[in-house]
Design a protein around this motif. Structure first.
Motif, PDB file in Angstrom:
ATOM      1  N   SER A   1       0.869  -1.021   0.004  1.00 18.22           N
ATOM      2  CA  SER A   1       0.052  -0.048  -0.146  1.00 18.22           C
ATOM      3  C   SER A   1       0.961   1.248   0.075  1.00 18.22           C
ATOM      4  O   SER A   1       1.859   1.402   0.816  1.00 18.22           O
ATOM      5  CB  SER A   1      -0.832  -0.154   1.057  1.00 18.22           C
ATOM      6  OG  SER A   1      -1.758   1.135   1.369  1.00 18.22           O
ATOM      7  N   GLY A   2       0.666   2.199  -0.819  1.00 22.05           N
ATOM      8  CA  GLY A   2       1.404   3.419  -1.039  1.00 22.05           C
ATOM      9  C   GLY A   2       2.532   3.215  -2.053  1.00 22.05           C
ATOM     10  O   GLY A   2       3.143   4.303  -2.179  1.00 22.05           O
ATOM     11  N   THR A   3       2.674   2.218  -2.487  1.00 27.96           N
ATOM     12  CA  THR A   3       3.749   2.088  -3.554  1.00 27.96           C
ATOM     13  C   THR A   3       3.465   2.883  -4.734  1.00 27.96           C
ATOM     14  O   THR A   3       2.087   2.986  -5.176  1.00 27.96           O
ATOM     15  CB  THR A   3       4.070   0.651  -4.010  1.00 27.96           C
ATOM     16  OG1 THR A   3       4.290  -0.194  -2.757  1.00 27.96           O
ATOM     17  CG2 THR A   3       5.180   0.540  -5.267  1.00 27.96           C
ATOM     18  N   PRO A   4       4.159   3.679  -5.378  1.00 27.47           N
ATOM     19  CA  PRO A   4       3.867   4.496  -6.511  1.00 27.47           C
ATOM     20  C   PRO A   4       3.361   3.858  -7.516  1.00 27.47           C
ATOM     21  O   PRO A   4       3.901   2.839  -7.878  1.00 27.47           O
ATOM     22  CB  PRO A   4       5.153   5.256  -6.802  1.00 27.47           C
ATOM     23  CG  PRO A   4       5.899   5.290  -5.473  1.00 27.47           C
ATOM     24  CD  PRO A   4       5.650   4.000  -4.844  1.00 27.47           C
ATOM     25  N   THR A   5       2.385   4.319  -8.218  1.00 26.13           N
ATOM     26  CA  THR A   5       1.661   3.804  -9.422  1.00 26.13           C
ATOM     27  C   THR A   5       1.739   4.550 -10.696  1.00 26.13           C
ATOM     28  O   THR A   5       2.382   5.787 -10.355  1.00 26.13           O
ATOM     29  CB  THR A   5       0.223   3.067  -9.061  1.00 26.13           C
ATOM     30  OG1 THR A   5      -0.017   2.290 -10.057  1.00 26.13           O
ATOM     31  CG2 THR A   5      -0.760   4.183  -8.827  1.00 26.13           C
ATOM     32  N   MET A   6       1.135   4.419 -11.663  1.00 24.20           N
ATOM     33  CA  MET A   6       1.016   5.034 -12.766  1.00 24.20           C
ATOM     34  C   MET A   6       2.422   5.205 -13.499  1.00 24.20           C
ATOM     35  O   MET A   6       2.987   6.197 -14.298  1.00 24.20           O
ATOM     36  CB  MET A   6       0.398   6.672 -12.514  1.00 24.20           C
ATOM     37  CG  MET A   6      -0.906   6.561 -12.152  1.00 24.20           C
ATOM     38  SD  MET A   6      -1.597   8.048 -11.878  1.00 24.20           S
ATOM     39  CE  MET A   6      -1.609   8.915 -13.476  1.00 24.20           C
ATOM     40  N   GLY A   7       3.179   4.294 -12.998  1.00 25.46           N
ATOM     41  CA  GLY A   7       4.715   4.041 -13.769  1.00 25.46           C
ATOM     42  C   GLY A   7       4.702   3.978 -15.309  1.00 25.46           C
ATOM     43  O   GLY A   7       5.797   4.184 -15.991  1.00 25.46           O
ATOM     44  N   GLY A   8       3.478   3.479 -15.603  1.00 23.82           N
ATOM     45  CA  GLY A   8       3.249   3.262 -17.241  1.00 23.82           C
ATOM     46  C   GLY A   8       3.717   4.305 -18.209  1.00 23.82           C
ATOM     47  O   GLY A   8       3.927   4.481 -19.213  1.00 23.82           O
ATOM     48  N   VAL A   9       3.509   5.588 -17.359  1.00 21.39           N
ATOM     49  CA  VAL A   9       3.731   6.926 -18.174  1.00 21.39           C
ATOM     50  C   VAL A   9       4.967   6.914 -18.524  1.00 21.39           C
ATOM     51  O   VAL A   9       5.666   7.278 -19.590  1.00 21.39           O
ATOM     52  CB  VAL A   9       3.529   8.032 -17.274  1.00 21.39           C
ATOM     53  CG1 VAL A   9       4.017   9.209 -17.886  1.00 21.39           C
ATOM     54  CG2 VAL A   9       2.011   8.116 -16.971  1.00 21.39           C
ATOM     55  N   LEU A  10       6.156   6.315 -17.637  1.00 24.40           N
ATOM     56  CA  LEU A  10       7.483   6.220 -18.008  1.00 24.40           C
ATOM     57  C   LEU A  10       7.636   5.292 -19.379  1.00 24.40           C
ATOM     58  O   LEU A  10       8.414   5.720 -20.058  1.00 24.40           O
ATOM     59  CB  LEU A  10       8.355   5.761 -16.911  1.00 24.40           C
ATOM     60  CG  LEU A  10       9.855   5.323 -17.161  1.00 24.40           C
ATOM     61  CD1 LEU A  10      10.615   6.391 -17.433  1.00 24.40           C
ATOM     62  CD2 LEU A  10      10.314   4.524 -15.788  1.00 24.40           C
ATOM     63  N   ILE A  11       6.995   4.119 -19.258  1.00 28.49           N
ATOM     64  CA  ILE A  11       7.126   3.270 -20.336  1.00 28.49           C
ATOM     65  C   ILE A  11       6.502   3.879 -21.842  1.00 28.49           C
ATOM     66  O   ILE A  11       7.360   3.748 -22.688  1.00 28.49           O
ATOM     67  CB  ILE A  11       6.367   1.922 -20.080  1.00 28.49           C
ATOM     68  CG1 ILE A  11       6.699   1.290 -18.842  1.00 28.49           C
ATOM     69  CG2 ILE A  11       6.195   0.860 -21.366  1.00 28.49           C
ATOM     70  CD1 ILE A  11       6.002   0.087 -18.203  1.00 28.49           C
ATOM     71  N   ILE A  12       5.583   4.408 -21.635  1.00 29.21           N
ATOM     72  CA  ILE A  12       4.839   5.251 -22.879  1.00 29.21           C
ATOM     73  C   ILE A  12       5.801   6.301 -23.339  1.00 29.21           C
ATOM     74  O   ILE A  12       6.043   6.497 -24.787  1.00 29.21           O
ATOM     75  CB  ILE A  12       3.364   5.750 -22.400  1.00 29.21           C
ATOM     76  CG1 ILE A  12       2.447   4.800 -22.217  1.00 29.21           C
ATOM     77  CG2 ILE A  12       3.016   6.608 -23.693  1.00 29.21           C
ATOM     78  CD1 ILE A  12       1.158   5.358 -21.817  1.00 29.21           C
ATOM     79  N   LEU A  13       6.498   6.994 -22.528  1.00 30.13           N
ATOM     80  CA  LEU A  13       7.250   8.349 -22.743  1.00 30.13           C
ATOM     81  C   LEU A  13       8.538   7.583 -23.501  1.00 30.13           C
ATOM     82  O   LEU A  13       8.918   8.238 -24.717  1.00 30.13           O
ATOM     83  CB  LEU A  13       7.649   9.147 -21.793  1.00 30.13           C
ATOM     84  CG  LEU A  13       6.476   9.914 -21.181  1.00 30.13           C
ATOM     85  CD1 LEU A  13       6.999  10.712 -19.966  1.00 30.13           C
ATOM     86  CD2 LEU A  13       6.078  10.908 -22.347  1.00 30.13           C
ATOM     87  N   ALA A  14       9.232   6.651 -23.200  1.00 24.52           N
ATOM     88  CA  ALA A  14      10.369   5.950 -23.469  1.00 24.52           C
ATOM     89  C   ALA A  14      10.073   5.390 -25.008  1.00 24.52           C
ATOM     90  O   ALA A  14      10.621   5.561 -25.685  1.00 24.52           O
ATOM     91  CB  ALA A  14      10.620   4.992 -22.726  1.00 24.52           C
ATOM     92  N   ILE A  15       8.695   4.608 -25.210  1.00 18.85           N
ATOM     93  CA  ILE A  15       8.548   4.140 -26.387  1.00 18.85           C
ATOM     94  C   ILE A  15       8.243   5.368 -27.472  1.00 18.85           C
ATOM     95  O   ILE A  15       8.831   5.203 -28.704  1.00 18.85           O
ATOM     96  CB  ILE A  15       7.216   3.240 -26.456  1.00 18.85           C
ATOM     97  CG1 ILE A  15       7.507   2.122 -25.477  1.00 18.85           C
ATOM     98  CG2 ILE A  15       6.765   2.885 -27.639  1.00 18.85           C
ATOM     99  CD1 ILE A  15       6.415   1.120 -25.331  1.00 18.85           C
ATOM    100  N   LEU A  16       7.589   6.324 -27.010  1.00 19.11           N
ATOM    101  CA  LEU A  16       7.129   7.448 -27.831  1.00 19.11           C
ATOM    102  C   LEU A  16       8.649   8.027 -28.372  1.00 19.11           C
ATOM    103  O   LEU A  16       8.591   8.368 -29.498  1.00 19.11           O
ATOM    104  CB  LEU A  16       6.427   8.540 -27.085  1.00 19.11           C
ATOM    105  CG  LEU A  16       5.975   9.698 -28.017  1.00 19.11           C
ATOM    106  CD1 LEU A  16       5.023   9.544 -29.095  1.00 19.11           C
ATOM    107  CD2 LEU A  16       5.118  10.590 -26.762  1.00 19.11           C
ATOM    108  N   PHE A  17       9.484   8.612 -27.667  1.00 14.85           N
ATOM    109  CA  PHE A  17      10.825   9.278 -27.845  1.00 14.85           C
ATOM    110  C   PHE A  17      11.416   8.417 -28.784  1.00 14.85           C
ATOM    111  O   PHE A  17      12.206   8.816 -29.818  1.00 14.85           O
ATOM    112  CB  PHE A  17      11.345   9.793 -26.622  1.00 14.85           C
ATOM    113  CG  PHE A  17      10.684  11.051 -26.061  1.00 14.85           C
ATOM    114  CD1 PHE A  17      10.271  12.117 -26.715  1.00 14.85           C
ATOM    115  CD2 PHE A  17      10.438  10.889 -24.905  1.00 14.85           C
ATOM    116  CE1 PHE A  17       9.773  13.239 -26.102  1.00 14.85           C
ATOM    117  CE2 PHE A  17       9.724  12.120 -24.227  1.00 14.85           C
ATOM    118  CZ  PHE A  17       9.500  13.246 -24.868  1.00 14.85           C
ATOM    119  N   SER A  18      11.884   7.230 -28.418  1.00 15.36           N
ATOM    120  CA  SER A  18      12.397   6.306 -29.244  1.00 15.36           C
ATOM    121  C   SER A  18      11.909   6.028 -30.494  1.00 15.36           C
ATOM    122  O   SER A  18      12.643   6.044 -31.586  1.00 15.36           O
ATOM    123  CB  SER A  18      12.737   4.736 -28.314  1.00 15.36           C
ATOM    124  OG  SER A  18      13.753   4.079 -29.059  1.00 15.36           O
TER     125      SER A  18
END
Length: 360
Positions: free
Chosen positions: A69-86
């Protein structure tokens, strides 16, 4: 973007023309996405903690999850941005398949982002209402299906290919749109259901994406596709660069998501990655093979369907808890054991899927 620059500079020095090779750009793509994920990961986790974007844990779930409980979520934004820029850096931006795939990634990611935001920031346990969530997923899937159908350049692009049979293909006609809709939506939600343990969803996603990259390469190569008796889809080879970005971003995210996780991808990542796998499988005409290689995703989805159906019809549950990875948790399996065994199953299924290239 860099492909255009290399083509321009190639007028002055032919060495720059090496960037035209898909395989080289795929290597650069995976390294770029991996670098972005590694460098941006700690900063994003820090910001998510600062804004208290933490995961809420179900009280009726496995007790071992309460510590998360309390572990940061929405880390998928990092994945999407990395895919997008690459992708923007290394892919051919004149390729229609690149833009359709990016559009699906971003739209499904936006749906997941709204759902996550309402849950973890606005403390609305319902998140995005199911009807609106499914509506926007449907809009994205139907839009992608329609664009691919209308812009199809060869009959093979709208045929259903049956694996293990070199001469069996079914002309789908308008049913292509229906099939594509269900493949994209189904895969998106299946990956989302699987994302319940640390690293459980991201590694199978990377493995399946990597295999789809192999299919994309041979499908977009006239000689290889003819030799292997699979349809030749002009331009589909460019998806290799995007697949490489998925693998790089996924592995970079896994660095922080592995047990015990520092961050969860959330719906924003799971919905987007699943939809992306679905649309890539459709483009390379390997929907059935995706069903095989993504067997873990299928198993998780079916377990939920069986659990809900059984409870409504008989009042009894088949599993201790669904999706099925929770069933094994409640049986006493340690979380890392479940994760690694599901990874091993995915490796086996991916190898079976790749075998369809030759066994025909």
């Amino acid at each position: 973007m860099l492909l255009w620059l290399a083509e321009y500079l190639g007028q002055y020095h032919k060495g720059f023309l090496v960037v035209q090779y898909i395989t080289l750009r795929a290597v650069f793509s995976v390294l770029t996405a991996l670098f972005i994920a590694f460098v941006s990961g700690p900063y994003m986790i820090k910001k998510l903690r600062y804004y208290q974007v933490g995961q809420a844990i179900r009280e009726d779930g496995p007790k071992s999850h309460l510590s998360k409980s309390g572990t940061p979520t929405m880390g998928g934004v990092l994945i999407i941005l990395a895919i997008l820029f690459s992708t923007l850096l290394w892919a051919d931006l004149e390729n229609r398949f690149v833009w359709v795939t990016l559009g699906v990634l971003l739209l499904f990611g936006a749906v997941g982002w709204v759902d996550d935001w309402r849950k973890v920031v606005q403390k609305n346990s319902r998140g995005l209402p199911a009807r609106w969530k499914y509506f926007w997923q449907s809009v994205g899937a139907l839009a992608a299906a329609t664009v691919l159908f209308v812009t199809a350049e060869t009959p093979a692009e709208t045929q259903l290919i049956v694996p293990f049979f070199k001469s069996v293909s079914i002309n789908l006609g308008l049913f292509y749109i229906v099939l594509t809709y269900f493949v994209i939506n189904g895969t998106s939600n299946a990956v989302n259901l699987t994302d319940g343990l640390d690293g459980l969803a991201i590694m199978p996603t990377v493995l399946v994406a990597g295999a789809l990259g192999v299919f994309a390469y041979v499908t977009g190569h006239a000689e290889f596709s003819n030799y292997l008796h699979i349809p030749y889809i002009p331009g589909s080879g460019e998806l290799v660069v995007m697949v490489a970005a998925v693998c790089g971003a996924g592995l970079g995210f896994l660095w922080f998501n592995t047990y015990p996780a520092q961050v969860f991808m959330g719906d924003v990542g799971a919905l987007a990655l699943g939809a992306m796998l679905g649309v890539m499988a459709v483009i390379v005409r390997q929907e059935i093979v995706l069903f095989i290689m993504g067997g873990v995703f299928v198993m998780e989805t079916v377990s939920v369907m069986l659990q809900v159906g059984s409870f409504k019809l008989t009042g009894r549950r088949i599993f201790r808890m669904a999706p099925i990875h929770h069933h094994f948790e409640l049986k006493g399996w340690p979380e890392p054991k479940i994760i690694v065994r599901f990874w091993i199953i995915t490796v086996i299924l991916v190898l079976i899927g790749l075998a369809t290239l030759k066994i025909r």
